[in-house]
Design a protein around this motif. Structure first.
Motif, PDB file in Angstrom:
ATOM      1  N   UNK A  65       0.940  -1.160  -0.271  1.00 51.41           N
ATOM      2  CA  UNK A  65       0.134   0.224  -0.142  1.00 51.41           C
ATOM      3  C   UNK A  65       0.686   1.013   0.152  1.00 51.41           C
ATOM      4  N   UNK A  66       1.053   1.893  -1.443  1.00 51.45           N
ATOM      5  CA  UNK A  66       1.348   3.268  -1.171  1.00 51.45           C
ATOM      6  C   UNK A  66       0.785   4.913  -1.447  1.00 51.45           C
ATOM      7  N   UNK A 109      13.185  -3.128   6.923  1.00 49.79           N
ATOM      8  CA  UNK A 109      14.748  -3.003   6.065  1.00 49.79           C
ATOM      9  C   UNK A 109      14.554  -3.758   4.887  1.00 49.79           C
ATOM     10  N   UNK A 110      13.757  -4.769   5.075  1.00 49.04           N
ATOM     11  CA  UNK A 110      13.025  -5.650   3.950  1.00 49.04           C
ATOM     12  C   UNK A 110      12.096  -5.191   2.993  1.00 49.04           C
ATOM     13  N   UNK A 111      10.947  -4.252   2.921  1.00 45.31           N
ATOM     14  CA  UNK A 111      10.724  -3.733   2.419  1.00 45.31           C
ATOM     15  C   UNK A 111      12.067  -2.272   0.828  1.00 45.31           C
ATOM     16  N   UNK A 112      12.732  -1.573   2.309  1.00 44.88           N
ATOM     17  CA  UNK A 112      13.387  -0.676   1.632  1.00 44.88           C
ATOM     18  C   UNK A 112      14.677  -1.292   1.059  1.00 44.88           C
ATOM     19  N   UNK A 172      -1.362   2.391  -5.684  1.00 48.83           N
ATOM     20  CA  UNK A 172      -1.006   4.139  -5.302  1.00 48.83           C
ATOM     21  C   UNK A 172      -1.956   5.059  -4.786  1.00 48.83           C
ATOM     22  N   UNK A 173      -1.798   5.479  -4.460  1.00 49.20           N
ATOM     23  CA  UNK A 173      -2.884   6.596  -3.971  1.00 49.20           C
ATOM     24  C   UNK A 173      -2.146   7.329  -2.750  1.00 49.20           C
ATOM     25  N   UNK A 174      -2.891   8.841  -3.532  1.00 46.52           N
ATOM     26  CA  UNK A 174      -2.965  10.069  -3.259  1.00 46.52           C
ATOM     27  C   UNK A 174      -3.758  10.941  -2.663  1.00 46.52           C
ATOM     28  N   UNK A 175      -2.873  11.150  -0.999  1.00 40.91           N
ATOM     29  CA  UNK A 175      -3.992  12.078  -0.025  1.00 40.91           C
ATOM     30  C   UNK A 175      -3.402  13.455   0.029  1.00 40.91           C
ATOM     31  N   UNK A 176      -4.032  13.993   1.549  1.00 36.21           N
ATOM     32  CA  UNK A 176      -3.517  15.201   1.702  1.00 36.21           C
ATOM     33  C   UNK A 176      -2.132  14.714   2.885  1.00 36.21           C
ATOM     34  N   UNK A 177      -1.132  15.381   2.812  1.00 36.96           N
ATOM     35  CA  UNK A 177       0.426  15.772   3.408  1.00 36.96           C
ATOM     36  C   UNK A 177       0.183  14.908   5.349  1.00 36.96           C
ATOM     37  N   UNK A 183       1.085   4.959  11.318  1.00 35.14           N
ATOM     38  CA  UNK A 183       0.014   3.995  12.285  1.00 35.14           C
ATOM     39  C   UNK A 183      -0.238   2.265  11.302  1.00 35.14           C
ATOM     40  N   UNK A 184       0.834   2.721  10.428  1.00 31.36           N
ATOM     41  CA  UNK A 184       0.824   1.488   9.787  1.00 31.36           C
ATOM     42  C   UNK A 184      -0.086   1.377   8.959  1.00 31.36           C
ATOM     43  N   UNK A 185      -0.541   1.367   8.526  1.00 30.84           N
ATOM     44  CA  UNK A 185      -1.663   1.449   7.176  1.00 30.84           C
ATOM     45  C   UNK A 185      -1.728   1.294   5.936  1.00 30.84           C
ATOM     46  N   UNK A 186      -0.302   1.993   6.514  1.00 32.94           N
ATOM     47  CA  UNK A 186       0.297   1.685   4.283  1.00 32.94           C
ATOM     48  C   UNK A 186       1.625   1.622   4.693  1.00 32.94           C
ATOM     49  N   UNK A 187       2.281   1.075   4.138  1.00 33.34           N
ATOM     50  CA  UNK A 187       3.962  -0.038   3.158  1.00 33.34           C
ATOM     51  C   UNK A 187       4.439   1.277   2.605  1.00 33.34           C
TER      52      UNK A 187
END
Length: 241
Positions: free
Chosen positions: A22-23, A213-216, A63-68, A77-81
């Motif tokens: 989730x990006x 670190x894995x995703x990074x 991939x979604x865009x939201x207010x900053x 909050x861990x709601x996205x990756x």
């Protein structure tokens, strides 16, 4: 029995392998990231850069865009990756696993032509003025800590430019190309000036939760491949020329 165990393991593993990242990014960061008014599609240079790197990883994603403010909140909050586009400040380095930079941008001061200041040489030169900045943005460490008169009521850069043009503030700070983009939207080039000395050349990063670190590392490896084979530069040139 053995075949049943193998089938069960495959079924259990399959959803994990196909799990989407989730990006999210800033919806008010044109021309780098913005939502198309025609079809609500995320667009912009940074959107294309992030998509290109994620496509290289082979990792499914949304991939979604939201207010900053919401982008940062969702990541914390861990709601996205993963989220973008973060300034490469020490504060952000301490908060997240930053990968990049994707690109760099020049952070500048823009004033109304009514302001007599032609340039600045130390932050003290800015002390007589009200400096407008976007609430929740990080700009540069010394500037962020400086004792200056600030107006942080703007929730996005478009609003910040509107406040400057309306005479509510004296000077604003932000990415050069972005501020100019919103000024040109309002056909107000003659009403503003960019002070010649930039605040900083600011690298922009993607961020993962601290410790992820894995995703990074997966993203960093794909980013380096695109940088090495020239695809990253091709995208940058298409948007900046």
């Amino acid at each position: 029995m053995k075949e049943l165990w193998v089938a069960a393991l495959i079924l259990l593993a399959a959803p994990l392998a196909a799990e989407e990242w989730r990006v999210v990014g800033d919806e008010q960061f044109a021309p780098y990231s913005f939502v198309s008014q025609d079809d609500d599609t995320p667009r912009g240079l940074d959107v294309e850069l992030v998509r290109a790197v994620l496509d290289e990883t082979g990792q499914p994603y949304t991939l979604r865009l939201y207010p900053w403010a919401r982008v940062k909140q969702m990541l914390e909050r861990g709601e996205v990756d993963m989220a973008f586009q973060f300034a490469g400040t020490p504060e952000r380095q301490a908060q997240y696993e930053l990968v990049g930079p994707l690109r760099s941008g020049s952070t500048v001061f823009m004033s109304s032509t009514r302001v007599v200041l032609q340039d600045w040489h130390s932050l003290d030169d800015l002390s007589p003025y009200v400096i407008g900045q976007v609430r929740g943005y990080a700009y540069e460490a010394a500037f962020d800590k400086a004792d200056l008169r600030r107006d942080s009521s703007a929730s996005n850069p478009r609003q910040l430019v509107s406040m400057l043009l309306a005479g509510r503030i004296d000077i604003i700070v932000g990415d050069r190309e972005q501020l100019l983009y919103f000024v040109r939207e309002q056909r107000a080039d003659a009403e503003v000036r960019i002070l010649p000395t930039p605040l900083v050349q600011m690298p922009r990063y993607v961020a993962f939760a601290k410790g992820d670190k894995h995703r990074a590392e997966r993203f960093a490896k794909a980013l380096e491949k695109l940088r090495a084979d020239g695809r990253l530069q091709t995208l940058l040139q298409r948007w900046t020329h």
